[in-house]
Motif scaffolding. Sequence first.
Motif, PDB file in Angstrom:
ATOM      1  N   GLY A  87     -10.085  27.348   5.908  1.00 27.97           N
ATOM      2  CA  GLY A  87     -10.507  26.343   6.875  1.00 27.97           C
ATOM      3  C   GLY A  87      -9.895  24.981   6.659  1.00 27.97           C
ATOM      4  O   GLY A  87     -10.346  23.988   7.255  1.00 27.97           O
ATOM      5  N   LYS A  88      -8.856  24.899   5.822  1.00 29.39           N
ATOM      6  CA  LYS A  88      -8.217  23.606   5.531  1.00 29.39           C
ATOM      7  C   LYS A  88      -6.953  23.456   6.390  1.00 29.39           C
ATOM      8  O   LYS A  88      -5.840  23.346   5.876  1.00 29.39           O
ATOM      9  N   VAL A  89      -7.163  23.446   7.699  1.00 25.81           N
ATOM     10  CA  VAL A  89      -6.044  23.422   8.640  1.00 25.81           C
ATOM     11  C   VAL A  89      -5.233  22.141   8.526  1.00 25.81           C
ATOM     12  O   VAL A  89      -4.016  22.137   8.761  1.00 25.81           O
ATOM     13  N   LEU A  90      -5.858  21.046   8.142  1.00 19.65           N
ATOM     14  CA  LEU A  90      -5.177  19.751   8.075  1.00 19.65           C
ATOM     15  C   LEU A  90      -4.590  19.456   6.693  1.00 19.65           C
ATOM     16  O   LEU A  90      -4.085  18.353   6.469  1.00 19.65           O
ATOM     17  N   LEU A  91      -4.655  20.413   5.776  1.00 17.96           N
ATOM     18  CA  LEU A  91      -4.033  20.202   4.464  1.00 17.96           C
ATOM     19  C   LEU A  91      -2.544  19.941   4.644  1.00 17.96           C
ATOM     20  O   LEU A  91      -1.828  20.722   5.267  1.00 17.96           O
ATOM     21  N   ASP A  92      -2.073  18.837   4.100  1.00 21.02           N
ATOM     22  CA  ASP A  92      -0.670  18.430   4.245  1.00 21.02           C
ATOM     23  C   ASP A  92       0.150  19.088   3.132  1.00 21.02           C
ATOM     24  O   ASP A  92       0.022  18.730   1.968  1.00 21.02           O
ATOM     25  N   GLU A 132       6.515  42.761   4.615  1.00 22.03           N
ATOM     26  CA  GLU A 132       5.334  42.065   4.095  1.00 22.03           C
ATOM     27  C   GLU A 132       5.346  40.590   4.485  1.00 22.03           C
ATOM     28  O   GLU A 132       4.331  40.030   4.916  1.00 22.03           O
ATOM     29  N   ASP A 133       6.518  39.943   4.342  1.00 19.06           N
ATOM     30  CA  ASP A 133       6.611  38.526   4.685  1.00 19.06           C
ATOM     31  C   ASP A 133       6.451  38.309   6.183  1.00 19.06           C
ATOM     32  O   ASP A 133       5.859  37.316   6.626  1.00 19.06           O
ATOM     33  N   MET A 134       6.966  39.234   7.001  1.00 23.60           N
ATOM     34  CA  MET A 134       6.831  39.115   8.449  1.00 23.60           C
ATOM     35  C   MET A 134       5.366  39.242   8.867  1.00 23.60           C
ATOM     36  O   MET A 134       4.894  38.504   9.737  1.00 23.60           O
ATOM     37  N   GLU A 135       4.632  40.156   8.237  1.00 25.23           N
ATOM     38  CA  GLU A 135       3.213  40.296   8.555  1.00 25.23           C
ATOM     39  C   GLU A 135       2.447  39.028   8.208  1.00 25.23           C
ATOM     40  O   GLU A 135       1.561  38.598   8.949  1.00 25.23           O
ATOM     41  N   LEU A 136       2.785  38.410   7.073  1.00 26.15           N
ATOM     42  CA  LEU A 136       2.141  37.159   6.676  1.00 26.15           C
ATOM     43  C   LEU A 136       2.445  36.053   7.680  1.00 26.15           C
ATOM     44  O   LEU A 136       1.567  35.284   8.067  1.00 26.15           O
ATOM     45  N   LEU A 137       3.704  36.013   8.132  1.00 25.21           N
ATOM     46  CA  LEU A 137       4.103  35.000   9.119  1.00 25.21           C
ATOM     47  C   LEU A 137       3.319  35.169  10.416  1.00 25.21           C
ATOM     48  O   LEU A 137       2.853  34.192  11.016  1.00 25.21           O
ATOM     49  N   LYS A 138       3.161  36.418  10.855  1.00 26.48           N
ATOM     50  CA  LYS A 138       2.455  36.680  12.113  1.00 26.48           C
ATOM     51  C   LYS A 138       0.988  36.247  12.042  1.00 26.48           C
ATOM     52  O   LYS A 138       0.378  35.937  13.061  1.00 26.48           O
ATOM     53  N   GLN A 139       0.426  36.228  10.839  1.00 25.59           N
ATOM     54  CA  GLN A 139      -0.979  35.863  10.670  1.00 25.59           C
ATOM     55  C   GLN A 139      -1.175  34.360  10.474  1.00 25.59           C
ATOM     56  O   GLN A 139      -2.300  33.885  10.344  1.00 25.59           O
ATOM     57  N   THR A 140      -0.084  33.615  10.440  1.00 24.68           N
ATOM     58  CA  THR A 140      -0.143  32.186  10.145  1.00 24.68           C
ATOM     59  C   THR A 140       0.188  31.379  11.392  1.00 24.68           C
ATOM     60  O   THR A 140       1.157  31.684  12.090  1.00 24.68           O
ATOM     61  N   LYS A 141      -0.603  30.357  11.677  1.00 24.55           N
ATOM     62  CA  LYS A 141      -0.409  29.530  12.866  1.00 24.55           C
ATOM     63  C   LYS A 141       0.453  28.323  12.524  1.00 24.55           C
ATOM     64  O   LYS A 141       0.015  27.411  11.817  1.00 24.55           O
ATOM     65  N   LEU A 142       1.704  28.318  13.001  1.00 24.36           N
ATOM     66  CA  LEU A 142       2.593  27.172  12.810  1.00 24.36           C
ATOM     67  C   LEU A 142       2.749  26.491  14.166  1.00 24.36           C
ATOM     68  O   LEU A 142       3.764  26.647  14.834  1.00 24.36           O
ATOM     69  N   SER A 143       1.752  25.737  14.567  1.00 28.32           N
ATOM     70  CA  SER A 143       1.728  25.214  15.926  1.00 28.32           C
ATOM     71  C   SER A 143       0.906  23.935  16.019  1.00 28.32           C
ATOM     72  O   SER A 143      -0.233  23.888  15.543  1.00 28.32           O
ATOM     73  N   SER A 144       1.486  22.906  16.647  1.00 28.11           N
ATOM     74  CA  SER A 144       0.733  21.675  16.896  1.00 28.11           C
ATOM     75  C   SER A 144      -0.409  21.933  17.872  1.00 28.11           C
ATOM     76  O   SER A 144      -1.480  21.329  17.763  1.00 28.11           O
ATOM     77  N   THR A 145      -0.182  22.829  18.836  1.00 29.30           N
ATOM     78  CA  THR A 145      -1.233  23.171  19.798  1.00 29.30           C
ATOM     79  C   THR A 145      -2.439  23.757  19.075  1.00 29.30           C
ATOM     80  O   THR A 145      -3.594  23.402  19.368  1.00 29.30           O
ATOM     81  N   PHE A 146      -2.196  24.672  18.127  1.00 27.79           N
ATOM     82  CA  PHE A 146      -3.276  25.251  17.330  1.00 27.79           C
ATOM     83  C   PHE A 146      -4.025  24.167  16.563  1.00 27.79           C
ATOM     84  O   PHE A 146      -5.270  24.176  16.511  1.00 27.79           O
ATOM     85  N   ILE A 147      -3.292  23.224  15.968  1.00 26.85           N
ATOM     86  CA  ILE A 147      -3.935  22.158  15.184  1.00 26.85           C
ATOM     87  C   ILE A 147      -4.789  21.271  16.089  1.00 26.85           C
ATOM     88  O   ILE A 147      -5.932  20.934  15.748  1.00 26.85           O
ATOM     89  N   ARG A 148      -4.261  20.896  17.258  1.00 27.38           N
ATOM     90  CA  ARG A 148      -5.051  20.056  18.178  1.00 27.38           C
ATOM     91  C   ARG A 148      -6.302  20.801  18.642  1.00 27.38           C
ATOM     92  O   ARG A 148      -7.388  20.216  18.725  1.00 27.38           O
ATOM     93  N   ASP A 149      -6.166  22.080  18.960  1.00 24.33           N
ATOM     94  CA  ASP A 149      -7.331  22.879  19.362  1.00 24.33           C
ATOM     95  C   ASP A 149      -8.370  22.897  18.247  1.00 24.33           C
ATOM     96  O   ASP A 149      -9.581  22.761  18.503  1.00 24.33           O
ATOM     97  N   TRP A 150      -7.908  23.060  17.013  1.00 21.45           N
ATOM     98  CA  TRP A 150      -8.811  23.101  15.869  1.00 21.45           C
ATOM     99  C   TRP A 150      -9.527  21.775  15.698  1.00 21.45           C
ATOM    100  O   TRP A 150     -10.749  21.725  15.429  1.00 21.45           O
TER     101      TRP A 150
END
Length: 321
Positions: free
Chosen positions: A81-86, A297-315
């Motif tokens: 839940g630490k979406v804003l961790l820099d 394995e790395d691709m599956e991890l990437l798919k589960q990770t949100k790299l998006s400003s839209t996601f951060i703003r929504d959060w």
Amino acid sequence: MSSIKRTVLFAHIHDISAPHHLGPAIASVTAATAEALVIVLVSQLFHSAESTSNPVKQWDDVQRLLTYVYVKATKAAQDLGKVLLDISVVLKDPSQSFPSNFGNGMDMCFRIQGDSPVPHLPDSIETLPQVFVVPDKAIEAHRQHSVRVTPSCDTSPSSYPVVALGGTFDHLHAGHKILLSMAAWIASSKVIVGITDDELLRNKSNKHVLESMAVRIERTRSFLQLFRLDLEYEIVAIRDVYGPTGWDPNIQALVVSMETLPGAASIDKKRAAESLPPLRTFVIDVISSESEKLDHEDMELLKQTKLSSTFIRDWIVKNAV
């Protein structure tokens, strides 16, 4: 909430493949950090003064390395839940010194058990509490220390004096930082960053939590100076797809993501119409969900990770941050 707000993790690596053996250490340090984490990867392979050094030929390997570390840390943070961790990743040659203020404001220094000491650390780091974390020994023992060889017929420059890129860079996240890092990686003198003007962002979702232009510029500059201090950074507002690439004859290379690749074609046409030299285009394609440059394995991890400003703003909106 953890009282350890700002931390740094130092880790030596011996090749530029994805450091899977560091995965558990990265996850544990991320879990222990509340606000900001800097991961410093130390290797002689990052020595730009070496005659054999060729940042351009290392393009795929370095973006793969950065992607693994960023995704591992970002996924660990998001799971907690630490979406804003820099989170920032820095590539450092052991002969390079650190800025004297590098450790200012940090609360703790993490190191990998068994690693040799990192030379040239400022007092601001040396005086921090030191904690050693354990790598995955089983993975490390089975790693293949291979070097990818580019055919000798490749006559591409090893770097480019002036490199450009553009984007919104709102709530600077791992995807942005990979883009910025790779531009700095192949530049030898200057990086020009075009940041989308506020006027063009009126239709963005949750626009009321968009960062101001001043904040986006400052965060972008601060990260680039952390990543590589020896380059000049010109950060400008842009009001169209071109920015300085539409008129500056001194730019030699352009860095884009898969999503902004069509913009590179428009820039090519614009420069041709203005009789400007063509640009060498470099594509950040590892962070694409269709990338073929990551193992399963790395691709599956990437798919589960949100790299998006839209996601951060929504959060931010949903959590009333």
